[in-house]
Design an enzyme around this catalytic site. Structure first.
Site, PDB file in Angstrom:
ATOM      1  N   VAL A  31     -41.317 -74.983   2.386  1.00 20.30           N
ATOM      2  CA  VAL A  31     -40.255 -73.979   2.276  1.00 20.30           C
ATOM      3  C   VAL A  31     -40.491 -72.798   3.203  1.00 20.30           C
ATOM      4  O   VAL A  31     -41.570 -72.617   3.755  1.00 20.30           O
ATOM      5  CB  VAL A  31     -40.116 -73.480   0.822  1.00 20.30           C
ATOM      6  CG1 VAL A  31     -39.783 -74.620  -0.105  1.00 20.30           C
ATOM      7  CG2 VAL A  31     -41.398 -72.778   0.366  1.00 20.30           C
ATOM      8  N   GLU A  32     -39.445 -71.980   3.361  1.00 23.98           N
ATOM      9  CA  GLU A  32     -39.450 -70.793   4.221  1.00 23.98           C
ATOM     10  C   GLU A  32     -39.882 -71.145   5.642  1.00 23.98           C
ATOM     11  O   GLU A  32     -40.636 -70.422   6.285  1.00 23.98           O
ATOM     12  CB  GLU A  32     -40.330 -69.687   3.623  1.00 23.98           C
ATOM     13  CG  GLU A  32     -39.763 -69.126   2.331  1.00 23.98           C
ATOM     14  CD  GLU A  32     -40.469 -67.865   1.855  1.00 23.98           C
ATOM     15  OE1 GLU A  32     -41.232 -67.287   2.635  1.00 23.98           O
ATOM     16  OE2 GLU A  32     -40.235 -67.469   0.715  1.00 23.98           O
ATOM     17  N   GLY A  33     -39.375 -72.253   6.141  1.00 19.84           N
ATOM     18  CA  GLY A  33     -39.738 -72.741   7.454  1.00 19.84           C
ATOM     19  C   GLY A  33     -40.850 -73.764   7.322  1.00 19.84           C
ATOM     20  O   GLY A  33     -41.986 -73.422   7.006  1.00 19.84           O
TER      21      GLY A  33
END
Length: 825
Positions: A501-503
């Site tokens: 997540v988050e990249g």
């Protein structure tokens, strides 16, 4: 003076000017002095001096008279530069411009100003923030039974949800003027870290609204009316937020989203208003199943020019706030991503919303990508690094307990060299993780460092993965058998979430860190690109010649420092850490030169050569990580135990730097450039070694002891859960063991020699007392130690009915006693 001596002096002078980065006018004067000296020495006659002087005068005028230089030299270079400059989309530009550069820029530019690192202040916790950690966080952890959350309920208990709402855990970032807690980034990081040592689900539930979500977007961009409408509910917990960004077609590349909003007129609350008709499908959305308000990202199109600009149709990514019960919005089914935190889907078909629901109002139409990048870069430096730090702190503390109590072949397993290979890494990574956590979170309190937070997210979650894997290996069956005693399994299952997540980490390493860092952190590249975009020849001329001097200086510095073992580099401190600072400066100069030559040789093709750029990104990352470690050590008590951990971490960082450089150079596609860079970076070869066995064994031994660094690296671990809590029972064993271990060791030696009669520990202890080999007090202490020792190594077992889902079939105490009753020795 002989010609040979003069030539040597001249060469040293030139080298010195290049090493210190002398300006062009100094080079010009030095060249003139050289001509005069050559005439005085008789090397140049009158004719030779006239010819050389004419060439010198022409070059001096050409290079120092800027109007002339721009016309004859810079203009053709400027034209060629604009032709080869890769195209940059609006979203790429927004991503580059979002956020700030910080300490990573110093490391990238080749001559770090160490005073900026040493003078930087960690964000201290306020009395209110410390009290929140000591009281509210402790109380919340005590309310949560992680085994029941993950295995039985698949959700937090209602009492936990209520406590989260009432104590404003979801409003840590909302300013006090709006009723929130207004905590610093460092305090938010500490809260999430502490909660994560108790329950991943608990930590994720709290961290997401305090990261990328409606609260932060409203704080930064919301209109006064939007803040008044939503912030009170977010503060009180009446409103549970989520943010819909990713979807079936969209992962790390948010710009590819197909979710679409069309500007049109429609009916809202009985009136015809200007609005947006939305169609969207989102998944992987944390808190979606329980959300009452949805932050939604979508592409906005205005085919009829209703927003006031008839020439503009495609506005791009836009963000809006929508009530979850709004007509047409459908909260979908739950995902189950390896942990029980709420995560699911959101859909919408022909959902009509007023344009005023755009975050920031209609004026912010199309500006959602910039908003998201800025908020995500800050959140990326808090939430996931906090989870990683929690894993490091828990693994450090718990493998220390287990490694000391668990024996194989009559030896504590923490003393086996094979085990120490893993526990040494756990100790070293735990030190790095806490150093990065406090440094990066404090940076977020000072600015919005986009590159640093990407570095922290990628490397800290990767270290989290390695640390948990090592902990699982050391604790073996104790770690893999799930149950109320297990403090490792949930983190092991949920680690891929943090990686993804988050990249996603693959994207972060291969595209973001160097791709964004090279342009944002470089002193000249982005300004040169901007000068080209704005067709500003004068600015480009100034930047170009500054860039040339910069590259020459960094090449000479890197080569010189490589030849001298970095002895000429500056160290801001004396003592054990001084050589590390000097080597960081050496590699910083090497990175600056290699980045320049690489971008010059490969140009726009570098954008697609991800493995090469990733390795340069690794160099930048490890320089930042080493800076965090050095700063953390210097801010600490500087004991011998602390120094051992810091040296392990710095040795690891510098080996990773050299390893990344070596891989980059071996795979560089242009032979002459490859040779030049290897000569500059490793003029005497690559002699940087990995962490030695001796240093690894040193920290592996320390992880088994009560030391100041043990407390510093695990200060946020929730320890007060009691003897039936998975960590609490290990803490109890450690406390009892430290008081009684001497007596048990005496008993163990007697038993190992075969001097005691009996088949059980109790029988042998009675025999030892009867024969006067131990006192009754010693026997009592040895028995207490053996009781907690056995509890440390136990795993849980369950009835078939309980495993099948009949959770009323066994209570927690039944499960606990079943394991204890199985003892035969």
């Amino acid at each position: 003076m002989s010609i040979q001596i003069f030539a040597l002096i001249a060469l040293l002078a030139v080298w010195g000017l290049a090493y210190v980065g002398a300006p062009l006018i100094v080079w010009t004067l030095a060249a003139g002095l050289l001509l005069i000296a050559l005439k005085l020495l008789g090397v140049l006659g009158a004719g030779g001096l006239a010819i050389a002087g004419g060439v010198y005068a022409a070059l001096a005028l050409l290079l120092n008279l800027r109007p002339l230089r721009r016309m004859l030299v810079t203009r053709p270079i400027f034209a060629a530069f604009k032709k080869v400059l890769p195209e940059m989309s609006a979203t790429e530009r927004e991503a580059l411009e979002a956020g700030d550069t910080w300490w990573e820029a110093e490391m990238f530019r080749g001559r770090p100003d160490w005073s900026k690192l040493l003078d930087f202040k960690y964000t201290p916790l306020t009395p209110e923030e410390q009290s929140f950690l000591d009281n509210e966080c402790e109380a919340l952890c005590k309310l949560c039974d992680d085994w029941k959350v993950e295995f039985e309920q698949k959700d937090l208990p209602e009492a936990v949800w209520n406590f989260i709402r009432e104590r404003k855990f979801l409003a840590m970032l909302i300013k006090k003027e709006y009723g929130g807690l207004g905590f610093s980034a460092n305090a938010q990081s500490a809260v999430v870290t502490k909660l994560a040592t108790k329950s991943i689900t608990l930590a994720v539930t709290v961290m997401v609204p305090n990261s990328l979500g409606p609260g932060e977007l409203l704080m930064h961009y919301g209109t006064p009316a939007q803040r008044q409408r939503w912030l009170p509910g977010l503060v009180s917990g009446k409103e549970i937020p989520c943010f819909g960004l990713t979807g079936p077609e969209v992962g790390s590349d948010a710009t590819a989203m197909p979710d679409l909003g069309i500007v049109c007129y429609g009916e809202h609350e009985g009136q015809r208003v200007l609005g947006i008709r939305l169609n969207f499908s989102k998944r992987y959305i944390t808190l979606a199943p329980v959300a009452t308000v949805i932050g939604l990202a979508f592409k906005l199109r205005d085919p009829d020019g209703l927003l006031g600009d008839p020439s503009k149709t495609d506005y791009g990514i836009t963000c809006a706030l929508i009530p979850a019960k709004h007509p047409g919005v459908q909260i979908g089914r739950r995902h189950y991503p390896g942990a029980a935190f709420m995560n699911g889907t959101i859909h919408g078909r022909d959902v009509f919303i007023p344009v005023d629901w755009i975050i920031g109002g209609p004026a912010m139409a199309g500006k959602g990508w910039r908003m998201l990048v800025e908020c995500l870069s800050a959140g990326r430096g808090i939430s996931l690094p906090a989870l990683a730090a929690a894993a490091g702190q828990t693994a450090y503390r718990m493998t220390g307990v287990y490694g000391r109590f668990r024996r194989q072949f009559k030896v504590p397993i923490g003393k086996f060299e094979g085990v120490q290979e893993a526990t040494g890494r756990i100790a070293g990574f735990a030190y790095i993780l806490e150093a990065m956590r406090v440094m990066t979170a404090s940076a977020v309190d000072h600015c919005a460092p986009s590159v640093v937070t990407a570095i922290a997210k990628y490397h800290m979650t990767e270290m989290m993965r390695k640390t948990i894997n090592d902990g699982m290996d050391v604790m073996a069956g104790r770690a893999i058998q799930q149950g109320p005693r297990n403090f490792m399994a949930t983190a092991y299952k949920a680690t891929p979430v943090a990686i993804t997540v988050e990249g996603a980490n693959i994207l972060t390493r291969n595209l973001m860190i160097f791709g964004q860092g090279a342009i944002r952190c470089h002193a000249y590249v982005f300004p040169e690109m901007e000068a080209a975009r704005e067709n500003d020849l004068a600015a480009f001329d100034r930047l170009l010649f500054g860039h040339i001097g910069f590259s020459i200086n960094r090449a000479v510095r890197a080569f010189t420092l490589g030849l001298t073992g970095a002895r000429l580099a500056r160290a801001p401190v004396d003592g054990e850490l001084a050589p590390y600072f000097r080597r960081m400066e050496r590699f910083s100069a090497a990175l600056a030169f290699c980045a320049d030559l690489t971008m010059g040789v490969l140009g726009g093709k570098l954008k697609f050569m991800e493995r090469l750029s990733a390795r340069l990104g690794d160099v930048l990352s490890q320089l930042y990580i080493a800076s965090c470690v050095a700063k953390f050590y210097l801010e600490g008590p500087k004991t011998q135990a602390e120094l051992a951990h810091a040296r392990w971490a710095l040795d690891h960082c510098q080996y990773e730097i050299a390893h990344a450089f070596d891989g980059f150079l071996r795979n560089f596609p242009v032979a002459w450039a490859r040779w030049v860079m290897r000569t500059v970076v490793f003029p005497l070869g690559n002699h940087v070694k990995p962490v030695s066995d001796a240093r690894n064994a040193q920290v592996a031994d320390l992880i088994l002891e009560d030391t100041d660094v043990r407390e510093r690296l695990s200060w946020l671990v929730f320890k007060n859960g009691g003897v039936n809590d998975p960590i609490g029972r290990m803490e109890h064993a450690w406390a009892v063991g430290r008081k009684t271990e001497a007596a048990y060791q005496k008993f163990y030696r007697l038993a190992a020699k075969g001097e005691l009669e009996g088949d059980t520990v109790a029988e042998r202890l009675r025999n030892a007392v009867a024969r006067g080999l131990m006192t009754p007090a010693e026997a009592e202490q040895a028995q207490a130690y053996d009781t907690v020792r056995y509890d440390v190594i136990l795993t849980d077992d369950f009835s078939p009915a309980y495993i099948a889902g009949d959770y009323a079939a066994e209570r927690g105490e039944d499960i606990n006693q079943a394991a204890l009753r199985a003892r035969v020795a």
